[in-house]
Design a protein around this motif. Structure first.
Motif, PDB file in Angstrom:
ATOM      1  N   UNK A 776       1.682   4.148  -0.559  1.00 50.02           N
ATOM      2  CA  UNK A 776       1.646   4.037   0.891  1.00 50.02           C
ATOM      3  C   UNK A 776       1.040   2.675   1.261  1.00 50.02           C
ATOM      4  N   UNK A 777       1.699   1.934   2.151  1.00 49.06           N
ATOM      5  CA  UNK A 777       1.190   0.609   2.502  1.00 49.06           C
ATOM      6  C   UNK A 777       1.429   0.312   3.970  1.00 49.06           C
ATOM      7  N   UNK A 778       0.622  -0.616   4.480  1.00 43.99           N
ATOM      8  CA  UNK A 778       0.760  -1.122   5.843  1.00 43.99           C
ATOM      9  C   UNK A 778       0.866  -2.632   5.769  1.00 43.99           C
ATOM     10  N   UNK A 779       1.813  -3.231   6.473  1.00 47.39           N
ATOM     11  CA  UNK A 779       1.865  -4.682   6.638  1.00 47.39           C
ATOM     12  C   UNK A 779       2.059  -4.954   8.125  1.00 47.39           C
ATOM     13  N   UNK A 780       1.092  -5.642   8.732  1.00 47.56           N
ATOM     14  CA  UNK A 780       1.100  -5.761  10.191  1.00 47.56           C
ATOM     15  C   UNK A 780       0.570  -7.141  10.591  1.00 47.56           C
ATOM     16  N   UNK A 781       1.202  -7.737  11.590  1.00 49.62           N
ATOM     17  CA  UNK A 781       0.805  -9.053  12.097  1.00 49.62           C
ATOM     18  C   UNK A 781       0.187  -8.905  13.484  1.00 49.62           C
ATOM     19  N   UNK A 782      -0.963  -9.599  13.700  1.00 45.66           N
ATOM     20  CA  UNK A 782      -1.637  -9.588  14.988  1.00 45.66           C
ATOM     21  C   UNK A 782      -1.780 -11.022  15.498  1.00 45.66           C
ATOM     22  N   UNK A 783      -1.755 -11.191  16.790  1.00 47.89           N
ATOM     23  CA  UNK A 783      -1.879 -12.509  17.407  1.00 47.89           C
ATOM     24  C   UNK A 783      -3.326 -12.758  17.840  1.00 47.89           C
ATOM     25  N   UNK A 784      -3.752 -14.023  17.700  1.00 51.96           N
ATOM     26  CA  UNK A 784      -5.030 -14.494  18.272  1.00 51.96           C
ATOM     27  C   UNK A 784      -6.199 -13.590  17.893  1.00 51.96           C
ATOM     28  N   UNK A 800      -9.372   5.160   6.844  1.00 45.98           N
ATOM     29  CA  UNK A 800      -8.687   6.256   7.547  1.00 45.98           C
ATOM     30  C   UNK A 800      -7.381   6.647   6.877  1.00 45.98           C
ATOM     31  N   UNK A 801      -6.786   5.744   6.142  1.00 39.89           N
ATOM     32  CA  UNK A 801      -5.430   5.973   5.643  1.00 39.89           C
ATOM     33  C   UNK A 801      -5.332   6.686   4.324  1.00 39.89           C
ATOM     34  N   UNK A 802      -6.464   7.010   3.690  1.00 40.27           N
ATOM     35  CA  UNK A 802      -6.414   7.685   2.392  1.00 40.27           C
ATOM     36  C   UNK A 802      -6.057   6.699   1.292  1.00 40.27           C
ATOM     37  N   UNK A 803      -5.141   7.109   0.375  1.00 44.94           N
ATOM     38  CA  UNK A 803      -4.676   6.216  -0.683  1.00 44.94           C
ATOM     39  C   UNK A 803      -3.663   5.255  -0.080  1.00 44.94           C
ATOM     40  N   UNK A 804      -4.161   4.085   0.303  1.00 46.90           N
ATOM     41  CA  UNK A 804      -3.293   3.170   1.046  1.00 46.90           C
ATOM     42  C   UNK A 804      -3.626   1.716   0.713  1.00 46.90           C
ATOM     43  N   UNK A 805      -2.604   0.876   0.809  1.00 46.77           N
ATOM     44  CA  UNK A 805      -2.767  -0.576   0.690  1.00 46.77           C
ATOM     45  C   UNK A 805      -2.539  -1.169   2.075  1.00 46.77           C
ATOM     46  N   UNK A 806      -3.505  -1.968   2.545  1.00 50.07           N
ATOM     47  CA  UNK A 806      -3.423  -2.569   3.879  1.00 50.07           C
ATOM     48  C   UNK A 806      -3.279  -4.079   3.730  1.00 50.07           C
ATOM     49  N   UNK A 815      -2.860 -21.964  12.320  1.00 60.16           N
ATOM     50  CA  UNK A 815      -3.128 -21.356  11.018  1.00 60.16           C
ATOM     51  C   UNK A 815      -2.887 -19.857  11.058  1.00 60.16           C
ATOM     52  N   UNK A 816      -2.875 -19.284   9.855  1.00 59.89           N
ATOM     53  CA  UNK A 816      -2.728 -17.840   9.722  1.00 59.89           C
ATOM     54  C   UNK A 816      -3.726 -17.364   8.675  1.00 59.89           C
ATOM     55  N   UNK A 817      -4.323 -16.198   8.932  1.00 67.47           N
ATOM     56  CA  UNK A 817      -5.261 -15.596   7.981  1.00 67.47           C
ATOM     57  C   UNK A 817      -4.674 -14.291   7.465  1.00 67.47           C
ATOM     58  N   UNK A 818      -4.918 -14.009   6.183  1.00 72.32           N
ATOM     59  CA  UNK A 818      -4.445 -12.773   5.560  1.00 72.32           C
ATOM     60  C   UNK A 818      -5.618 -12.012   4.975  1.00 72.32           C
ATOM     61  N   UNK A 819      -5.585 -10.679   5.101  1.00 75.40           N
ATOM     62  CA  UNK A 819      -6.567  -9.803   4.460  1.00 75.40           C
ATOM     63  C   UNK A 819      -5.813  -8.648   3.809  1.00 75.40           C
ATOM     64  N   UNK A 820      -6.183  -8.356   2.560  1.00 79.65           N
ATOM     65  CA  UNK A 820      -5.578  -7.220   1.852  1.00 79.65           C
ATOM     66  C   UNK A 820      -6.682  -6.333   1.318  1.00 79.65           C
ATOM     67  N   UNK A 821      -6.510  -4.988   1.480  1.00 82.72           N
ATOM     68  CA  UNK A 821      -7.471  -4.028   0.934  1.00 82.72           C
ATOM     69  C   UNK A 821      -6.707  -2.841   0.370  1.00 82.72           C
ATOM     70  N   UNK A 822      -7.232  -2.276  -0.744  1.00 84.61           N
ATOM     71  CA  UNK A 822      -6.558  -1.138  -1.382  1.00 84.61           C
ATOM     72  C   UNK A 822      -7.573  -0.098  -1.799  1.00 84.61           C
ATOM     73  N   UNK A 823      -7.156   1.150  -1.789  1.00 81.51           N
ATOM     74  CA  UNK A 823      -8.026   2.237  -2.243  1.00 81.51           C
ATOM     75  C   UNK A 823      -8.181   2.158  -3.753  1.00 81.51           C
ATOM     76  N   UNK A 824      -9.256   2.801  -4.272  1.00 81.67           N
ATOM     77  CA  UNK A 824      -9.541   2.764  -5.709  1.00 81.67           C
ATOM     78  C   UNK A 824      -8.415   3.372  -6.525  1.00 81.67           C
ATOM     79  N   UNK A 825      -7.805   4.403  -6.012  1.00 84.28           N
ATOM     80  CA  UNK A 825      -6.734   5.081  -6.732  1.00 84.28           C
ATOM     81  C   UNK A 825      -5.542   4.154  -6.943  1.00 84.28           C
ATOM     82  N   UNK A 826      -5.192   3.381  -5.919  1.00 87.28           N
ATOM     83  CA  UNK A 826      -4.068   2.444  -6.048  1.00 87.28           C
ATOM     84  C   UNK A 826      -4.407   1.309  -7.014  1.00 87.28           C
TER      85      UNK A 826
END
Length: 881
Positions: A776-784, A800-806, A815-826
């Motif tokens: 399960x994953x989320x990829x989302x773009x936000x402005x400003x 909140x998402x359980x076993x998820x990659x954000x 410029x653009x900034x990226x952040x990635x986080x994943x649950x321990x199980x993934x």
């Protein structure tokens, strides 16, 4: 019977012996070459005397003798492993510049060895060049050596030359350590290869000039250059096996043994470390005493490398704490008799060593972290060989010793690519050689400016006069050859018999002005000295022409000189003020004295506080306002030192010196030009204080009208700023503080509003989740959105998402900034945020990385943000597959 003599005793006996032969005895020159780009460091006794051998400079006497400090690092990897290799050594030498030749050199050499040192004649052998019958005759007819103890050898052994230039045969004196007679050249060479017979004194007879076609032309005034290693002769005199067992060196080694609790001779491994620390500490102590500071290039790199190798071998001996300053104290104790500057600069040397050793200990720790990362990466890829370029980066950039890298890798059953490491090392050596530049045998420049007759001397009258008549002695038009005439439109140089023009020296720029006569007019665009100290006027011919022997009027630009004088005297006051405020360890490390500003480099180990700078500036201005007379007098160097005159940190002075005193406050050795009264400086204003190298700080400042103009500009700027914020200058700071406070409050409100907006998006973003092969994953773009808010949101979504990659992207204008986080199980299933974000950010022209469970990155192309995060789906497919 041969005496048993200490190294200090041998040194003194040698120098006194040649003083008795009417040689001028000089102190050792600095390890830092002066006016010689061919050498990084002085590596032979004759190296500082090159200008005398080439005829560029006239020696103070045609017979000289020295004990010269030397450093060679070509065999650094063998230091400690053999009995003869060392980086620091002392070279005893006697020299003749067109005075005596082979006969005297041979007679005196034999006399010193047999009558002063009293070495048994049946232990001595001599070698000469194959065809040098002259040397053979002198040995046989003017000494009592047995002819059977003289051997003729070829060019490889007994002829000294390096490319074109002065060269000649040599004669070497050898000692038989075993006490057995050899009768043939073959037997002699075999015994030498086995170190049963060792060479200890080389007499070089410089009698030829080798030209570009390989011809050996006789020199009209042949020279003598001899060299005897003090450590080598001390091993003979003390009957020991290697240079680490002679008295002065053994004292240092014993100190290290005491610190480490390790006995010398207990094991070959610990003995190597003891010898390396001993040798290297001598070397870096001497370098620091001569003004070299640790850095990542040039001489500073040599110093840093020696110090860090010594520190590393201390760890190998089990020494946990900082210890090198204790070893340095032993070096100073054993060598201060010959080199009193060690005692004078003891506190400074100890401070430099203490700071650098502490830095190295931090480096070891940070280097371990980087190496561990390399090892983890190799384990993940199931690799066993660390690339050479990575090992070299650890070594070169972080100062991490190669042998330590190898040891740690071996513990992990790994190795490194030594061949590639050596390639990187060779490329660095080539860069260093290129940086030093090319030169001929003597390291002298062959340009026309250095071919001026050495007997021509220009009298400088510019201390008392800014205008004067003289006669032209030398002209060069075009700077390519000497000429009889220079005409309008041409550029070149002019030398006169007298001049009021100051030539660039000691940090002070050269004068400008005009040379005139009824025949023509030339603009002096600069004034410099050549290698032999001739004063050269660099000119542009404006009108008419000049010829050799013409009488001319020389006129210095008086306004420009006046400003230079203000700045130069101010550097003296600044130097003294720095010592008063910061301490006696402060020494001048360089300067620039121009018409518009001054720059002063000094030894200090931390940036100066506002309070310190304010205090220094106030002291200088106080001394200026006392309107001291600035007096100049000539005296002997000894008298100057007794009078308390400050000398430059790394300068060699002649017997007669010029001492400049600003009242009772400042007294300094200086050949520059100064104001007559400190009050003429008017005002002193510091512009900046910065670091320029490890342990070296720089102050830039203004004086006189330049300082006044600077302050006026600042006041104008302050007035304009006050107008902009609608405040008077009195209330300016309060008004500005209020505005800043209001701005911070507004920024806080904006941040809180953004947080609320983002929080409102949480459910929407969670609902956009997708799935690939059970991930399960989320990829989302936000402005400003700022990076902190982006990271906080990603953390909430992951929780909140359980076993998820954000994976979130936040864009702004550029410029653009990226952040990635994943649950321990993934993460346990192979998801690695650091690797994912690296590839994602690359799409947006950026990069980054991090841990398997969290990573950050940035990019330069915000318009590519959506395309970048869309790549996540294909990346996840490849991970699962």
């Amino acid at each position: 019977m041969m005496k048993s003599m200490g190294a200090n005793e041998i040194r003194e006996a040698y120098l006194r012996f040649f003083e008795s032969k009417n040689h001028l005895r000089l102190d050792s020159f600095s390890l830092v070459p002066k006016d010689d780009n061919s050498l990084l460091l002085i590596n032979a006794g004759m190296a500082p005397l090159k200008p005398y051998f080439t005829g560029i400079k006239t020696p103070p006497r045609n017979r000289m003798t020295t004990c010269q400090k030397c450093i060679r690092t070509g065999d650094i990897e063998n230091v400690g492993k053999t009995s003869r290799h060392g980086t620091f050594f002392e070279m005893l030498g006697n020299f003749s510049f067109g005075d005596y030749f082979k006969k005297e050199a041979i007679i005196w050499g034999w006399e010193f060895v047999t009558e002063v040192l009293k070495i048994s004649k049946d232990r001595l052998y001599v070698t000469i060049y194959l065809d040098d019958d002259e040397a053979y005759d002198y040995w046989v007819n003017n000494t009592d050596i047995e002819p059977g103890r003289i051997f003729r050898l070829g060019k490889e052994d007994n002829f000294w030359e390096i490319g074109e230039g002065p060269c000649g045969p040599s004669s070497e004196i050898h000692y038989d350590r075993i006490g057995h007679k050899v009768n043939t050249v073959e037997e002699f060479l075999e015994a030498s290869d086995k170190d049963q017979i060792i060479e200890f004194w080389n007499l070089v007879f410089t009698q030829f000039d080798k030209d570009s076609e390989g011809n050996y032309n006789r020199l009209p005034n042949p020279n003598i250059d001899t060299g005897m290693g003090l450590e080598r002769i001390a091993t003979i005199m003390q009957g020991v096996n290697n240079i680490f067992e002679i008295d002065t060196v053994k004292n240092i080694l014993n100190k290290i043994s005491d610190i480490a609790g390790v006995s010398y001779g207990a094991s070959s491994k610990s003995d190597i470390s003891l010898r390396i620390i001993t040798d290297h500490t001598k070397g870096f102590t001497m370098l620091i005493s001569d003004g070299v500071l640790p850095s990542n290039e040039g001489r500073g790199y040599v110093l840093r490398r020696l110090l860090r190798r010594a520190a590393r071998h201390g760890r190998l001996l089990g020494i946990k704490e900082a210890f090198l300053t204790k070893v340095v104290e032993s070096v100073i104790e054993n060598y201060q008799g010959a080199y009193p500057e060690l005692k004078e600069k003891k506190d400074y040397i100890l401070k430099v060593v203490s700071i650098e050793e502490a830095k190295f200990n931090e480096t070891i720790d940070s280097g371990m972290m980087i190496l561990n990362d390399y090892i983890n990466e190799m384990e993940e890829k199931n690799e066993k060989v660390l690339p050479g370029e990575k090992a070299f980066k650890l070594y070169d950039t972080y100062g991490f010793p190669l042998e330590l890298t190898q040891e740690i890798l071996e513990e992990k059953s790994m190795s490194l690519n030594v061949e590639d490491f050596n390639k990187e090392m060779e490329e660095q050596r080539n860069r260093a050689r290129s940086a030093r530049g090319e030169s001929n045998y003597m390291g002298s420049e062959d340009g026309i400016i250095n071919k001026i007759d050495k007997d021509l001397n220009t009298s400088f009258v510019g201390y008392d006069h800014l205008k004067g008549e003289s006669q032209i002695a030398v002209i060069s038009s075009g700077l390519e050859d000497f000429s009889d005439k220079i005409s309008a439109g041409e550029e070149g140089f002019i030398i006169t018999l007298d001049t009021p023009f100051y030539a660039e020296m000691g940090g002070q720029v050269g004068d400008r002005g005009y040379i005139t006569s009824d025949k023509g007019k030339a603009q002096v665009v600069d004034c410099k000295k050549n290698a032999s100290g001739k004063i050269i006027h660099l000119v542009k011919m404006l009108e008419g022409s000049f010829s050799v022997e013409d009488k001319v009027l020389l006129t210095v630009d008086s306004d420009r000189r006046s400003n230079i004088c203000k700045n130069h005297t101010a550097t003296h006051l600044l130097h003294k003020a720095l010592k008063d405020v910061l301490g006696d360890h402060v020494n001048q490390a360089g300067s620039y004295v121009g018409e518009d500003r001054l720059r002063f480099d000094f030894t200090h180990f931390s940036s100066l506080t506002i309070e310190e700078l304010t205090k220094i500036e106030k002291i200088v201005n106080t001394e200026i306002m006392k309107a001291y007379e600035v007096a100049t007098e000539e005296m002997t160097l000894t008298e100057a030192k007794e009078a308390g005159a400050m000398a430059l940190f790394n300068e060699k002075y002649s017997d007669k010196v010029r001492v400049v005193s600003a009242g009772c406050y400042s007294k300094e050795l200086c050949g520059g030009t100064h104001v007559r009264n400190s009050g003429e400086i008017g005002l002193f204003k510091i512009l900046s204080e910065t670091g320029v190298a490890a342990g070296v700080r720089r102050i830039e400042a203004l004086t006189g009208f330049n300082a006044i103009e600077y302050i006026e500009n600042k006041l104008s700027l302050l007035s304009n700023a006050a107008d902009i914020i609608k405040s008077n200058e009195k209330d300016f700071v309060n008004k500005l503080n209020n505005l800043v406070s209001e701005l911070k409050d507004k920024e806080k409100e904006i941040h809180e509003l953004k947080q609320k907006m983002v929080s409102g998006l949480e459910e929407e973003i969670l609902n956009s989740a997708e799935e690939v092969n059970g991930i399960k994953f989320i990829s989302y773009k936000l402005e400003d959105i700022d990076t902190n808010s982006l990271r906080e949101l990603a953390e909430k979504l992951r929780d909140k998402g359980g076993d998820i990659l954000v994976l979130l992207a936040g864009t702004s204008e550029d410029k653009v900034s990226f952040v990635a986080m994943a649950s321990k199980n993934l993460v346990s299933r192979g998801v690695h945020c650091g690797k994912i974000i690296k590839e994602v950010a690359a799409v947006a022209g950026g990069g980054g990385g991090g841990r398997p469970d969290m990573a950050q990155a940035g990019g330069k192309l915000p318009n590519k943000a959506q395309e970048a995060i869309d790549k996540l789906k294909s990346l996840l497919k490849s991970i699962i597959n």
